[in-house]
Design a protein around this motif. Sequence first.
Motif, PDB file in Angstrom:
ATOM      1  N   ALA A 282      20.028  29.990  43.343  1.00  0.00           N
ATOM      2  CA  ALA A 282      21.066  29.230  42.651  1.00  0.00           C
ATOM      3  C   ALA A 282      21.872  30.168  41.758  1.00  0.00           C
ATOM      4  O   ALA A 282      23.101  30.068  41.661  1.00  0.00           O
ATOM      5  N   GLY A 283      21.153  31.124  41.091  1.00  0.00           N
ATOM      6  CA  GLY A 283      21.824  32.084  40.203  1.00  0.00           C
ATOM      7  C   GLY A 283      22.840  32.908  40.998  1.00  0.00           C
ATOM      8  O   GLY A 283      24.012  33.034  40.621  1.00  0.00           O
ATOM      9  N   ALA A 284      22.361  33.447  42.136  1.00  0.00           N
ATOM     10  CA  ALA A 284      23.230  34.306  42.950  1.00  0.00           C
ATOM     11  C   ALA A 284      24.430  33.520  43.467  1.00  0.00           C
ATOM     12  O   ALA A 284      25.575  33.974  43.374  1.00  0.00           O
ATOM     13  N   ASP A 285      24.157  32.294  43.975  1.00  0.00           N
ATOM     14  CA  ASP A 285      25.239  31.465  44.526  1.00  0.00           C
ATOM     15  C   ASP A 285      26.269  31.140  43.454  1.00  0.00           C
ATOM     16  O   ASP A 285      27.485  31.213  43.697  1.00  0.00           O
ATOM     17  N   THR A 286      25.767  30.777  42.270  1.00  0.00           N
ATOM     18  CA  THR A 286      26.681  30.362  41.202  1.00  0.00           C
ATOM     19  C   THR A 286      27.604  31.515  40.808  1.00  0.00           C
ATOM     20  O   THR A 286      28.827  31.347  40.717  1.00  0.00           O
ATOM     21  N   VAL A 287      26.978  32.694  40.575  1.00  0.00           N
ATOM     22  CA  VAL A 287      27.797  33.831  40.142  1.00  0.00           C
ATOM     23  C   VAL A 287      28.806  34.205  41.235  1.00  0.00           C
ATOM     24  O   VAL A 287      29.990  34.422  40.966  1.00  0.00           O
ATOM     25  N   ALA A 288      28.313  34.221  42.482  1.00  0.00           N
ATOM     26  CA  ALA A 288      29.206  34.595  43.594  1.00  0.00           C
ATOM     27  C   ALA A 288      30.380  33.629  43.690  1.00  0.00           C
ATOM     28  O   ALA A 288      31.528  34.040  43.874  1.00  0.00           O
ATOM     29  N   SER A 289      30.050  32.322  43.535  1.00  0.00           N
ATOM     30  CA  SER A 289      31.145  31.368  43.682  1.00  0.00           C
ATOM     31  C   SER A 289      32.077  31.417  42.482  1.00  0.00           C
ATOM     32  O   SER A 289      33.289  31.202  42.622  1.00  0.00           O
ATOM     33  N   GLU A 290      31.529  31.744  41.261  1.00  0.00           N
ATOM     34  CA  GLU A 290      32.415  31.868  40.086  1.00  0.00           C
ATOM     35  C   GLU A 290      33.437  33.004  40.322  1.00  0.00           C
ATOM     36  O   GLU A 290      34.647  32.851  40.100  1.00  0.00           O
ATOM     37  N   ILE A 291      32.895  34.151  40.787  1.00  0.00           N
ATOM     38  CA  ILE A 291      33.792  35.302  41.004  1.00  0.00           C
ATOM     39  C   ILE A 291      34.767  35.016  42.146  1.00  0.00           C
ATOM     40  O   ILE A 291      35.961  35.331  42.079  1.00  0.00           O
ATOM     41  N   THR A 292      34.232  34.352  43.182  1.00  0.00           N
ATOM     42  CA  THR A 292      35.102  33.974  44.308  1.00  0.00           C
ATOM     43  C   THR A 292      36.256  33.116  43.809  1.00  0.00           C
ATOM     44  O   THR A 292      37.423  33.354  44.134  1.00  0.00           O
ATOM     45  N   ASP A 293      35.856  32.091  43.006  1.00  0.00           N
ATOM     46  CA  ASP A 293      36.900  31.190  42.478  1.00  0.00           C
ATOM     47  C   ASP A 293      37.918  31.967  41.657  1.00  0.00           C
ATOM     48  O   ASP A 293      39.131  31.749  41.748  1.00  0.00           O
ATOM     49  N   PHE A 294      37.369  32.884  40.817  1.00  0.00           N
ATOM     50  CA  PHE A 294      38.245  33.671  39.944  1.00  0.00           C
ATOM     51  C   PHE A 294      39.261  34.488  40.775  1.00  0.00           C
ATOM     52  O   PHE A 294      40.466  34.446  40.539  1.00  0.00           O
ATOM     53  N   LEU A 295      38.718  35.159  41.808  1.00  0.00           N
ATOM     54  CA  LEU A 295      39.592  35.982  42.655  1.00  0.00           C
ATOM     55  C   LEU A 295      40.578  35.109  43.445  1.00  0.00           C
ATOM     56  O   LEU A 295      41.756  35.442  43.573  1.00  0.00           O
ATOM     57  N   ASP A 296      40.033  33.957  43.949  1.00  0.00           N
ATOM     58  CA  ASP A 296      40.907  33.040  44.692  1.00  0.00           C
ATOM     59  C   ASP A 296      42.055  32.555  43.815  1.00  0.00           C
ATOM     60  O   ASP A 296      43.208  32.486  44.253  1.00  0.00           O
ATOM     61  N   ASP A 297      41.678  32.197  42.560  1.00  0.00           N
ATOM     62  CA  ASP A 297      42.701  31.667  41.633  1.00  0.00           C
ATOM     63  C   ASP A 297      43.791  32.713  41.374  1.00  0.00           C
ATOM     64  O   ASP A 297      44.988  32.405  41.361  1.00  0.00           O
ATOM     65  N   ILE A 298      43.320  33.964  41.154  1.00  0.00           N
ATOM     66  CA  ILE A 298      44.318  35.016  40.902  1.00  0.00           C
ATOM     67  C   ILE A 298      45.209  35.197  42.135  1.00  0.00           C
ATOM     68  O   ILE A 298      46.440  35.270  42.041  1.00  0.00           O
ATOM     69  N   GLY A 299      44.579  35.203  43.312  1.00  0.00           N
ATOM     70  CA  GLY A 299      45.341  35.343  44.562  1.00  0.00           C
ATOM     71  C   GLY A 299      46.370  34.226  44.676  1.00  0.00           C
ATOM     72  O   GLY A 299      47.524  34.453  45.066  1.00  0.00           O
ATOM     73  N   TYR A 300      45.910  33.008  44.326  1.00  0.00           N
ATOM     74  CA  TYR A 300      46.778  31.849  44.435  1.00  0.00           C
ATOM     75  C   TYR A 300      47.973  32.007  43.500  1.00  0.00           C
ATOM     76  O   TYR A 300      49.122  31.762  43.879  1.00  0.00           O
ATOM     77  N   GLU A 301      47.647  32.427  42.232  1.00  0.00           N
ATOM     78  CA  GLU A 301      48.720  32.605  41.242  1.00  0.00           C
ATOM     79  C   GLU A 301      49.750  33.645  41.764  1.00  0.00           C
ATOM     80  O   GLU A 301      50.961  33.469  41.643  1.00  0.00           O
ATOM     81  N   LEU A 302      49.203  34.739  42.330  1.00  0.00           N
ATOM     82  CA  LEU A 302      50.096  35.801  42.820  1.00  0.00           C
ATOM     83  C   LEU A 302      50.981  35.281  43.958  1.00  0.00           C
ATOM     84  O   LEU A 302      52.174  35.597  44.034  1.00  0.00           O
ATOM     85  N   GLU A 303      50.366  34.470  44.829  1.00  0.00           N
ATOM     86  CA  GLU A 303      51.131  33.925  45.950  1.00  0.00           C
ATOM     87  C   GLU A 303      52.263  33.045  45.435  1.00  0.00           C
ATOM     88  O   GLU A 303      53.381  33.046  45.969  1.00  0.00           O
ATOM     89  N   GLU A 304      51.910  32.280  44.358  1.00  0.00           N
ATOM     90  CA  GLU A 304      52.927  31.407  43.758  1.00  0.00           C
ATOM     91  C   GLU A 304      54.106  32.251  43.271  1.00  0.00           C
ATOM     92  O   GLU A 304      55.273  31.948  43.516  1.00  0.00           O
ATOM     93  N   LEU A 305      53.713  33.351  42.553  1.00  0.00           N
ATOM     94  CA  LEU A 305      54.755  34.208  41.985  1.00  0.00           C
ATOM     95  C   LEU A 305      55.595  34.851  43.100  1.00  0.00           C
ATOM     96  O   LEU A 305      56.817  34.983  42.989  1.00  0.00           O
ATOM     97  N   ALA A 306      54.890  35.256  44.172  1.00  0.00           N
ATOM     98  CA  ALA A 306      55.579  35.963  45.266  1.00  0.00           C
ATOM     99  C   ALA A 306      56.675  35.109  45.896  1.00  0.00           C
ATOM    100  O   ALA A 306      57.625  35.631  46.481  1.00  0.00           O
TER     101      ALA A 306
END
Length: 708
Positions: free
Chosen positions: A44-68
């Motif tokens: 659960a620890g590994a999954d949670t951290v992985a998904s937090e970072i995934t979400d973080f990276l996804d969100d940044i990617g999404y924001e960048l796409e918006e800006l682009a």
Amino acid sequence: MNVTTKIGVLVASALAISLLVQVVFVFPEIRSREFGLQQVRIQAGADTVASEITDFLDDIGYELEELARMPEIKTMDVSQQEKLLSLSVHTSPMLQTVSIGIADINGVVTCLESLKPAVIFSKAEAVGMDISDRDYFECCVSTGATCCSDPFEETPCGLMMAAIAVPVWADDGGVGGVIFAEIPIQTLAGMIEKRHLGEAESVYMVDSEGFVIAESEKDLTRLSGGPFGLDYSSYSVVQGIMAGQSSVGEYEYDGEAHLAAYAVIVPSGWGIVFQKPLEVVMAKSRVLPNFLLGINAAVFVTAVLVALVFARRLTNPIRKLADYARMVERGDYTAALDVKGGDEIAHVSSTIKSMVRQMLAMREKELAAIVNSMKDGLITLDQKQRITRLNPYMEQMLGLRAAEVLNKTVSELEDDPRLAVVARLVQTESPDEEVVLAEPHERVVKVHSSKLKGGGDKDLGEVKVILDVTKERELDQMKSDFIANTSHEVRTPLHSIRGFVKLMLDGKVTDPETQHEFLSIIDEQSQHLSNLVSAILDTSAIESGEMTYAKQPVAMNDVIDKALVKLQSIAEEREIAVEADMPGTLPVVEGDSEKLEQVVTNLVHNAIKFSQKGGKVRVTAEAQNTGVLVQVTDQGSGIPASAIPLLFQKFFRVHGSMPWASSGTGLGLYIVKQIVEAHGGQVWVESKLGEGSTFSFRLPLSGNDKNQ
Ligand code: ADP
């Protein structure tokens, strides 16, 4: 093995079995569950951290796409781009932790915005920088997709960074440039560090090539080398990540077996590993069983102790009961049985006590019945030589009540002159010693003693049986009197016979008249001898049961007449007037006339013998309803009251009071009683000392006369 030990062993065995069951079945189950829990926890620890970072990276990617997609960006007008980027980093919380930059199609950075320039690098340093050879730029331009880089060291600031790049599409449909975000690895590491790690648990993040990006307990900001960090690509879990898998398993780390859970950070192809030494996991999974084992051991010891205490409490009354039963078995009924409470044992105890009490009461009753009906005296003493019992016969012999002597010791008895005789009896040990009791009647007694012994030879006291030998002594006396009297009786007539015979043989008596007189004396003395011998023979026949009675109807008038005729000469000689008073006829009795004549003769002869010269003897006979009553009355010496009960016994004679009638055998009245009773009749006497006596006997009528 006593009951206490048995209960202790029983409880110990039950607990041991329970423990065995736990060790064999429960403990492995607990261990496997605990192991599973640990697995789930770290996964659960590994999954949670992985998904937090995934979400973080996804969100940044999404924001960048918006800006682009924004026109200001697409125009590639630097001042407009700067404005929009500045606005974005100020308004989007997601972009506040990163630096956002734009590079033209040649890879030259045209603008850069960051809220935290100090931790990244300054705009001045960035603008004009060529990033065309960076993988994320190349990937983005060549694929036209959002690309995420593995960590790299940013040259101007020397920090470890990861970048996400999104293409900016030109109006002609081609890639006009790249908008990118550089994320300090420290930010991602911070997301891992936020995790609360369990005991001995560690976590690390690897990039898509298996190099460590961040690791717990290490200075994450200073990681360098390889392309970025340590190469963990040979680890099975890291290989799992590199293959895009998330899982859990065991693997070797730093030469130690670990339980590891790994999860992939999808956008970047990185991975998170949570791990824990297997030793610790197993230790954890052993804690509960060990704890339970400890509890079991404590319960075991406590339960056995409690069982022993309880068993002791339980068996205490049983032991008391057993001791009591043993004492009772040994005959000690004084033992106490003190079992309190309302349980079954107390109930059994009180039942046993009451049974023993009842048994004692019954025994006491039986004993009292035996002792009270004894025709011998009985005295019992306890261990302290105190009187505990004195039976009624003994009371009678001593003329005192048992209550007067009970519980008294010998010395207490000796102090009282009335009771001293009891002390004397108690102290007499030899059964041959005779003790004379003076009061209330003179008696001669012998004392037989026996010790009372309980179980284990315990002294319980003494029993004294007092035998009244007065009669034996009297009998002995009578016998010696009889021998003396009989010898005298025999010798006197024999002397006289021999004397007269000798005189006549010597020829000294020539006168026929004197000769006749002498011969008459010889005849009379012979008769006396003959009577004496007859009395002895009669007694002997009666004693041996050989006396026979030739019974036939008898007229008592005739019997009395015959007896009186026989005694006439004796009466005349003693100058006693014998008169008979009876009706002409009397009812017939069934009997042996000779024996009945002997009865009348003995009674009248005694009356003559014990009357003074010139006295009167009266013989009466009368018919009564059921028989004939014959009475012989004299005015002679009379008989003392104490002698009357003994009068009809063999050899009994009253001494001294009638010197003129000292001769006799003491058999006459005995023979009278035996003959009268053999005829179904009774004989008795009424007498007053100095005034005379009346001897009476009644004979039953014969069958015919009874019917009349
Ligand atoms: P004996 O006369 O031979 O001694 P008995 O049996 O006839 O034996 O009598 C027993 C005793 O009873 C006598 O010794 C005497 O003391 C007493 N006795 C019997 N008859 C009389 C009587 N009529 N008057 C007084 N005493 C008597």
